[in-house]
Structure formats: structure tokens, C-alpha cells
Design an enzyme around this catalytic site. Structure first.
Site: not given
Ligand code: NDP
Length: 287
Positions: A113, A177-179, A215
Site C-alpha cells: 500500500n 506516479y501514474s507510470a 492528508e
Molecule cells: P499516505 O501518504 O497517507 O500514506 C503513505 C504511506 O506510505 C505512509 O505510511 C508513509 O509513511 C509510507 N511511505 C512513504 N514513503 C515511503 C518509503 N519511501 N518507504 C516506506 N514507506 C513509505 O497515502 P494514502 O493513504 O493516500 O495512499 C495509500 C495508497 O492508496 C497508495 O498506494 C496510493 O497510491 C493509493 N491511492 C490513494 C489515493 C488517495 O486519493 N488518497 C487515490 C488512489 C490511490 P512514512 O512517511 O512514515 O514512511
């Protein structure tokens, strides 16, 4: 007449039973959730905790993961622990899976995720950023899947891949991101085919999400997207239901994802237009 009718009733009953989610389906299951410190991943952890799963959570920020683990234990998780680190590092991705082997003795569900930070705007030509994002959003998913496969084969478990509408149709302003999201579809849909050929009973659920009120997403897109985001806790629950029912693909919300995608093969340009019309477009440089 009686026998075919009975057949129909039985078929209907079988189909409905197959379609019914029960929280008990996830009780006692050993689950990895990546990107679990915030957003949809955090909400999935809380739902799984209420259902009594064993949780191994990961992300980079240790302080946030500590709080999520504490809350999961309060909510009734069978167990909850975390490993912190970055998914830019494939060795870390593999390490998380090894932790499941060591601490949980196996794995029933791998929920992929996490998503790396990117920008919202016209493609800026930064190839290095695309490479880095592919490592975080795609290659680490492949690395974790590869490492987890022996355990998932043994448990006849599930892989859940969180993707986006931006991984099914071209989206402006999120080109890198899309890619990465399109890459996920190619890899996991092909892998699913091979599992079927090899009679490997590991399900792959690809989740196609619309705009969700996390957020990060709201900060990036709320001002330019002319639509209201859907709630992240409901989204998280729908993903888990789809995963437990071993769905091939999960669309949330259906009206803003699956329905528009029906246009893709018969009216691609209309779909492109509809996607563009979701945005309050910024002024084109030089226009
Ligand atoms: P958030 O930004 O809220 O959460 C992302 C999570 O990924 C956080 O826990 C962050 O934690 C972790 N993360 C970020 N960078 C890294 C890294 N380099 N290594 C390990 N962990 C990392 O994202 P969302 O909850 O919005 O999205 C979750 C999923 O849903 C994603 O795959 C997103 O593409 C997909 N999605 C979301 C949409 C939306 O509108 N919200 C729409 C379509 C898809 P930390 O910073 O502590 O590492």
C-alpha cells in the site's frame, strides 16, 4: 421443471454465499500492511485489529508506527508489531517479509500500500525522480511479493495491491506516479495468469481507488480536483472485504472508478476528456 429450478436456487445461494464478507474471515490471519503509519494503510491496520488479525506494520516513521501499533492492540489485534525503514531499499523490503517468517511463523496476507512522495504538476523531465518512484512504488512491491511467495503458497494466502484510477487511465499532473501504478497492473495481472496456469492458489486483488480523503492526497489535489474525496476508513474496509473474498479487482468508489472505465475501450477520447474535466486547470506556461 423442479430439478432446473432447484439448480438455479442452489447456484444463486452458492453465488451469494461466495459474496458475503464476514469479519471472522480475517480473525487470526497473519497480515503485513505497508504504508501503515498514515492514511489508508493506518485505517486498514485498525480494521484488521478489530477483526483480530496478527499484524506486522511498516513505513519509515517509527514514532507514528508506535502509536498505530498501540491503538491496534487496544482495538483487539491478536498481535501487532512494526518494522521501520524505507522501501527505496530492496533489502529492507525483503527484511520485512523475513520478519513475518520469524515473528508470525508465516503469512496469510501481504497488503502492498505504501507510496513515495511525488509532485503534482506538469511532468518536469526529472528522470531520476521517475526511477526513484518506480523503486518505491513498484520494485519494492515486486521484491516483497517474491520473498513472500513461499509463505503465501503454503497458506494459500492473498496479495493485495493498492493502485489507483491513475494506474488504469492516463492522468495529467501525476505522470511519474501514474507510470508506477500502470506498472503494478502489468506485473500483477500477468503474475495472476501464471498462478492460474500453475494452479497456485494465491489470490491477487488489484485495488483501483478514486480520490480518498487522506492528508497527502487532500493537500496535493483538493484545490485542483473538482470532486469530494471519499472517506479513508470506508475505503480501507472495502479493500479488506475485496481481499478476503479473493476478488481479482476492487473498485472504490464504483461510480467514480469502474463506471467511467467502461468507456475506455469504446470511447477512449471521451474518457480522456472526462478525466481532464475533473480538474480546475492551471494556466499553461506561455499560453
Ligand atoms: P499516505 O501518504 O497517507 O500514506 C503513505 C504511506 O506510505 C505512509 O505510511 C508513509 O509513511 C509510507 N511511505 C512513504 N514513503 C515511503 C518509503 N519511501 N518507504 C516506506 N514507506 C513509505 O497515502 P494514502 O493513504 O493516500 O495512499 C495509500 C495508497 O492508496 C497508495 O498506494 C496510493 O497510491 C493509493 N491511492 C490513494 C489515493 C488517495 O486519493 N488518497 C487515490 C488512489 C490511490 P512514512 O512517511 O512514515 O514512511
Amino acid at each position: 421443471i423442479l430439478i432446473p429450478s432447484l439448480g438455479l436456487v442452489l447456484a444463486f445461494w452458492f453465488y451469494s454465499a461466495r459474496d458475503t464478507f464476514k469479519p471472522e474471515m480475517l480473525r487470526g490471519k497473519r497480515v503485513i500492511v505497508t504504508g501503515a503509519s498514515t492514511g489508508i494503510g493506518e485505517q486498514m491496520a485498525y480494521h484488521l485489529a478489530r477483526m483480530g488479525s496478527h499484524l506486522l506494520l511498516t513505513a519509515r516513521t517509527e514514532a507514528k508506527l508506535q502509536n498505530v501499533v498501540r491503538r491496534c492492540l487496544e482495538l483487539g489485534a491478536a498481535s501487532a508489531r512494526f518494522v521501520s525503514g524505507t522501501m527505496e531499499d530492496m533489502a529492507f523490503a525483503q527484511h520485512v517479509v523475513r520478519e513475518a517468517q520469524t515473528t508470525l511463523g508465516g503469512l496469510d496476507m501481504l497488503i502492498l500500500n505504501h507510496v513515495g512522495a511525488s509532485y503534482f504538476g506538469f511532468f518536469d523531465g526529472d528522470v531520476e525522480h521517475v526511477r526513484k518512484l518506480l523503486e518505491i512504488n513498484f520494485l519494492s512491491y515486486v521484491a516483497m511479493t517474491t520473498s513472500a511467495l513461499p509463505m503465501l503458497k503454503e497458506s494459500e494466502g492473498s496479495i493485495v495491491v493498492v493502485s489507483s484510477m491513475a494506474g488504469k487511465v492516463g492522468f495529467p499532473f501525476t505522470v511519474p506516479y501514474s507510470a508506477t501504478k500502470f506498472a503494478l497492473d502489468g506485473f500483477f495481472s500477468s503474475l495472476r495468469q501464471e498462478f492460474t496456469i500453475q494452479s497456485i492458489n494465491v489470490s491477487i486483488t488489484l485495488c483501483i481507488l478514486g480520490f480518498i480523503d487522506t492528508e497527502r492526497a487532500v493537500r496535493a489535489a483538493a484545490e485542483v480536483l473538482a470532486e469530494r474525496p471519499a472517506p479513508r476508513d470506508e475505503c480501507a474496509l472495502e479493500i479488506l472485504k475485496g481481499a478476503a473474498l479473493r476478488r481479482r479487482e476492487l473498485y472504490y468508489r464504483y461510480s467514480s472508478t469502474r463506471l467511467p472505465l467502461l468507456l475506455r475501450d469504446c470511447a477512449a477520447e471521451l474518457l480522456d476528456y472526462l478525466v481532464r474535466s475533473r480538474y480546475r486547470l492551471p494556466a499553461t506556461p506561455g499560453a
